[in-house]
Design an enzyme around this catalytic site. Structure first.
Site, PDB file in Angstrom:
ATOM      1  N   ARG A  45      53.496  40.299   4.964  1.00  0.00           N
ATOM      2  CA  ARG A  45      53.026  39.012   4.451  1.00  0.00           C
ATOM      3  C   ARG A  45      53.911  38.661   3.250  1.00  0.00           C
ATOM      4  NH1 ARG A  45      52.916  40.853   0.003  1.00  0.00           N
ATOM      5  NH2 ARG A  45      51.989  38.934  -0.706  1.00  0.00           N
ATOM      6  N   GLY A  46      53.659  37.460   2.707  1.00  0.00           N
ATOM      7  CA  GLY A  46      54.530  36.949   1.646  1.00  0.00           C
ATOM      8  C   GLY A  46      55.569  36.045   2.295  1.00  0.00           C
ATOM      9  N   ALA A  47      55.740  34.840   1.730  1.00  0.00           N
ATOM     10  CA  ALA A  47      56.495  33.799   2.431  1.00  0.00           C
ATOM     11  C   ALA A  47      57.901  34.224   2.880  1.00  0.00           C
ATOM     12  CB  ALA A  47      56.539  32.543   1.564  1.00  0.00           C
ATOM     13  N   ARG A  87      51.144  31.909  11.220  1.00  0.00           N
ATOM     14  CA  ARG A  87      50.536  31.500   9.942  1.00  0.00           C
ATOM     15  C   ARG A  87      51.088  30.115   9.567  1.00  0.00           C
ATOM     16  NH1 ARG A  87      50.097  35.838   5.351  1.00  0.00           N
ATOM     17  NH2 ARG A  87      48.347  34.469   4.834  1.00  0.00           N
ATOM     18  N   GLN A 194      45.817  41.407  -2.782  1.00  0.00           N
ATOM     19  CA  GLN A 194      47.262  41.682  -2.819  1.00  0.00           C
ATOM     20  C   GLN A 194      47.701  42.173  -4.209  1.00  0.00           C
ATOM     21  OE1 GLN A 194      45.898  38.949  -1.466  1.00  0.00           O
ATOM     22  NE2 GLN A 194      47.063  38.179   0.263  1.00  0.00           N
ATOM     23  N   ASP A 235      54.392  29.637  -1.536  1.00  0.00           N
ATOM     24  CA  ASP A 235      54.485  29.620  -0.070  1.00  0.00           C
ATOM     25  C   ASP A 235      55.135  28.350   0.446  1.00  0.00           C
ATOM     26  OD1 ASP A 235      52.155  31.582  -0.650  1.00  0.00           O
ATOM     27  OD2 ASP A 235      52.872  31.984   1.378  1.00  0.00           O
ATOM     28  N   ASN A 245      50.395  28.133  -3.216  1.00  0.00           N
ATOM     29  CA  ASN A 245      50.503  29.590  -3.358  1.00  0.00           C
ATOM     30  C   ASN A 245      49.112  30.184  -3.148  1.00  0.00           C
ATOM     31  OD1 ASN A 245      52.118  31.956  -3.936  1.00  0.00           O
ATOM     32  ND2 ASN A 245      51.024  32.105  -5.876  1.00  0.00           N
ATOM     33  N   LYS A 246      49.030  31.485  -3.230  1.00  0.00           N
ATOM     34  CA  LYS A 246      47.778  32.200  -2.952  1.00  0.00           C
ATOM     35  C   LYS A 246      46.582  31.573  -3.672  1.00  0.00           C
ATOM     36  CE  LYS A 246      47.234  34.797  -0.705  1.00  0.00           C
ATOM     37  NZ  LYS A 246      46.720  34.454   0.644  1.00  0.00           N
TER      38      LYS A 246
HETATM   39  O1  MRU Z   1      48.624  35.589   2.261  1.00  0.00           O
HETATM   40  P1  MRU Z   1      49.892  36.173   1.706  1.00  0.00           P
HETATM   41  O2  MRU Z   1      49.718  37.543   1.153  1.00  0.00           O
HETATM   42  O3  MRU Z   1      51.041  36.060   2.682  1.00  0.00           O
HETATM   43  O4  MRU Z   1      50.237  35.212   0.485  1.00  0.00           O
HETATM   44  C1  MRU Z   1      51.374  35.500  -0.293  1.00  0.00           C
HETATM   45  C2  MRU Z   1      51.538  34.632  -1.456  1.00  0.00           C
HETATM   46  O5  MRU Z   1      50.751  33.739  -1.710  1.00  0.00           O
HETATM   47  C3  MRU Z   1      52.762  34.846  -2.300  1.00  0.00           C
HETATM   48  O6  MRU Z   1      52.511  34.550  -3.633  1.00  0.00           O
HETATM   49  C4  MRU Z   1      53.879  33.934  -1.780  1.00  0.00           C
HETATM   50  O7  MRU Z   1      54.040  34.089  -0.409  1.00  0.00           O
HETATM   51  C5  MRU Z   1      55.165  34.183  -2.459  1.00  0.00           C
HETATM   52  S1  MRU Z   1      55.867  35.709  -1.969  1.00  0.00           S
HETATM   53  C6  MRU Z   1      57.366  35.900  -2.695  1.00  0.00           C
END
Ligand code: MRU
Length: 345
Positions: A45-47, A87, A194, A235, A245-246
């Site tokens: 996960r993470g963009a 996603r 996370q 994201d 973002n999250k």
């Molecule tokens: O749901 P996730 O864990 O994929 O969400 C991740 C985030 O919100 C991160 O902050 C974002 O993707 C940036 S990662 C460099």
């Protein structure tokens, strides 16, 4: 460095982030359907990491496909579609698929073997470039951090969320290397944790002083002078600088403004979505109810209660002090500064 995702002997291999920090287990994906499942179930996960995994997944899918000649195009499109629907919010996923499609278009006429080699090359280039972008963002962002920095971050925008080094955590790593970091406060990041599971694990591995707080403690820590900078990832960043973002990032940004603390976003250009005018146009993923009603498999809430679980929120651009990307630092008015950076190079 954390082995987020790699190409190994015709497989896409990743550290299974669902098992961290308790167990460090590698997950081997032998076809693109397994890569798509890993993205959807958040093994990765993470963009930016989602974008890299999808690109490697496409390369893997085409490599394993028996299609040749005119049948290659529909096979390629079906593989892309399987990855595309995993996603919805992180635009890096769609950016990576488009980049792979452009490479496919350029090579298709040359035949299957050339396409297969070219797609793997492209996916590995995406991975390499993301790692380089993280290091560059780290250096640019570190210069913005105060001496004796006490930095709060939300979610995990680290090595695990990228090809390595991280965006927000890249800034923190570079600032720590420069001797500027006194303390990092990691929001636990309800409901998926996370921050507690991944950010705390990553920073502790690097020996960076880290304090875990529950999300609802962030305002108190800011108001009592414990925090002097905030850095988060993104994201998707709309053309006007609104940042998805999250979930919980918006609250952090509002609290930062109230307390006069700079709020920085670190994200590569692949996270910019200049075709979307503002945050109102960004799709927000809703995830399963049991992430809210349960903890470690144990039900906490009464059966039948209504539940909402939006996984992201949008921080309006007015709360964002600056956006750090690999090509420089954007400040308001973002409509101009983001476009200039996107068109730079
Ligand atoms: O749901 P996730 O864990 O994929 O969400 C991740 C985030 O919100 C991160 O902050 C974002 O993707 C940036 S990662 C460099």
């Amino acid at each position: 460095m954390v082995p987020t995702v790699s190409w190994q002997d015709g497989a896409v291999v990743m550290i299974d982030q669902r098992r961290l920090p308790g167990e460090e287990i590698m997950l081997e994906c032998r076809d693109h359907v397994e890569v798509a499942a890993a993205i959807k179930d958040m093994a990765i996960r993470g963009a930016p990491a989602i974008g890299v995994a999808a690109a490697l997944g496409i390369a893997l899918g085409v490599r394993r496909s028996p299609a040749e000649g005119a049948a290659l195009r529909p096979a390629f499109e079906a593989i892309c579609e399987t990855l595309r629907v995993t996603r919805p919010t992180a635009v890096n996923l769609f950016w990576a698929i488009e980049r792979m499609r452009r490479r496919f278009d350029a090579l298709q006429a040359a035949g299957g073997d050339v396409v297969r080699e070219g797609l793997l090359e492209e996916a590995l280039a995406i991975q390499r470039e993301d790692l380089a972008a993280c290091h560059r963002m780290g250096d640019l962002g570190a210069a913005l951090m105060p001496e004796q920095a006490r930095i709060l971050t939300h979610c995990n925008a680290g090595a695990l969320a990228t090809a390595g080094y991280g965006t927000a955590l890249g800034v923190i790593r570079s600032a720590a290397r420069d001797g500027k970091v006194l303390q990092v406060f990691a929001d636990e990041t309800r409901p998926y944790l996370q921050g507690a599971r991944l950010t705390a694990w990553e920073l502790m591995r690097d020996g960076i002083p880290t304090t875990l707080i529950a999300d609802n403690m962030a305002g108190h820590m800011m108001a009592t002078g414990h925090v002097n900078a905030i850095v988060v990832g993104a994201d998707r960043i709309a053309a006007n600088g609104d940042v998805a973002n999250k979930i919980g990032t918006y609250s952090v940004a509002v609290l930062a403004k109230e307390n006069g603390i700079p709020f920085y976003v670190a994200a590569p250009v692949s996270t910019f979505d200049l075709d979307t005018a503002s945050g109102a146009g960004i799709p927000i993923e809703e995830r399963a109810e049991d992430e809210i009603t349960h903890h470690s498999g144990q039900r906490l809430a009464p059966i039948g209660v209504g539940v909402r679980n939006p996984a992201f929120d949008v921080t309006p651009n007015r709360y964002v002090t600056a956006i750090i990307c690999e090509r420089g630092v954007a400040r308001a008015p973002y409509t101009e500064s983001l476009r200039a950076l996107a068109e730079a190079e």
